[in-house]
Scaffold this active site. Sequence first.
Site, PDB file in Angstrom:
ATOM      1  N   CYS A  92     -35.412 -13.075  10.785  1.00 21.76           N
ATOM      2  CA  CYS A  92     -35.586 -12.671   9.388  1.00 21.76           C
ATOM      3  C   CYS A  92     -36.858 -13.312   8.858  1.00 21.76           C
ATOM      4  O   CYS A  92     -37.114 -14.493   9.124  1.00 21.76           O
ATOM      5  CB  CYS A  92     -34.374 -13.119   8.568  1.00 21.76           C
ATOM      6  SG  CYS A  92     -34.465 -12.712   6.815  1.00 21.76           S
ATOM      7  N   HIS A 134     -29.474  -4.956   8.250  1.00 28.06           N
ATOM      8  CA  HIS A 134     -30.053  -6.223   7.805  1.00 28.06           C
ATOM      9  C   HIS A 134     -30.590  -6.108   6.372  1.00 28.06           C
ATOM     10  O   HIS A 134     -30.317  -6.962   5.527  1.00 28.06           O
ATOM     11  CB  HIS A 134     -31.171  -6.607   8.785  1.00 28.06           C
ATOM     12  CG  HIS A 134     -31.848  -7.902   8.500  1.00 28.06           C
ATOM     13  ND1 HIS A 134     -31.632  -9.030   9.245  1.00 28.06           N
ATOM     14  CD2 HIS A 134     -32.764  -8.244   7.561  1.00 28.06           C
ATOM     15  CE1 HIS A 134     -32.384 -10.018   8.777  1.00 28.06           C
ATOM     16  NE2 HIS A 134     -33.091  -9.562   7.753  1.00 28.06           N
ATOM     17  N   GLU A 135     -31.354  -5.042   6.106  1.00 30.17           N
ATOM     18  CA  GLU A 135     -31.959  -4.893   4.779  1.00 30.17           C
ATOM     19  C   GLU A 135     -30.905  -4.616   3.705  1.00 30.17           C
ATOM     20  O   GLU A 135     -30.995  -5.148   2.595  1.00 30.17           O
ATOM     21  CB  GLU A 135     -33.037  -3.818   4.788  1.00 30.17           C
ATOM     22  CG  GLU A 135     -34.192  -4.076   5.757  1.00 30.17           C
ATOM     23  CD  GLU A 135     -34.789  -5.472   5.693  1.00 30.17           C
ATOM     24  OE1 GLU A 135     -34.870  -6.057   4.599  1.00 30.17           O
ATOM     25  OE2 GLU A 135     -35.169  -5.991   6.758  1.00 30.17           O
ATOM     26  N   HIS A 138     -29.382  -7.809   2.700  1.00 26.12           N
ATOM     27  CA  HIS A 138     -30.221  -8.532   1.731  1.00 26.12           C
ATOM     28  C   HIS A 138     -29.944  -8.045   0.311  1.00 26.12           C
ATOM     29  O   HIS A 138     -29.890  -8.841  -0.632  1.00 26.12           O
ATOM     30  CB  HIS A 138     -31.710  -8.319   2.024  1.00 26.12           C
ATOM     31  CG  HIS A 138     -32.295  -9.320   2.962  1.00 26.12           C
ATOM     32  ND1 HIS A 138     -32.299 -10.672   2.731  1.00 26.12           N
ATOM     33  CD2 HIS A 138     -32.937  -9.142   4.147  1.00 26.12           C
ATOM     34  CE1 HIS A 138     -32.905 -11.290   3.721  1.00 26.12           C
ATOM     35  NE2 HIS A 138     -33.304 -10.387   4.608  1.00 26.12           N
TER      36      HIS A 138
END
Length: 167
Positions: A92, A134-135, A138
Amino acid sequence: MTVRPIRLFGDPVLRSPADPIPSGSLGSPGIRDLVQDLLDTVREPGRAGVAAPQIGVGLRAFSYNVDGEVGYVLNPEIVEVSGEPELMDEGCLSVPGLAYPTRRHPYAKVRGVDVDGAEVVVDGTGLMAEALQHEVDHLGGTVYVMTLDPEVRRQALRDIREQDWFH
């Protein structure tokens, strides 16, 4: 063109769920600038994705750069994942220099809109599936190290505390 600095683990913006972009704001100069900054920032070498909170903006938006395909999604939601989650070495930008085995589905599909409000669907396998998951994490206020298996997470947090950038 603005390549924005990446916020690092420990920054409160990374722990806060991002707000949806109101439909009335789509197309505004501020949102267009955000999209351009996300695209400029993700084009830097070695970057597969950048979420708006990583550049200090608490809005649901991210950009991606996977296998030469560069784009963005506003107000993204994961609408489908499939396959048994697999361990993948994941890193990351907000946790630079470190990578840990993270469970991700091998396929993911995200639906959202573009800057003009038109529907956008992005899907893929491998690195694209990993980047999409992953995004979106976030945008929910989750940095991937917090999703690791407990023993690995403890080691990751120890490793992070030892990094020069953490202080």
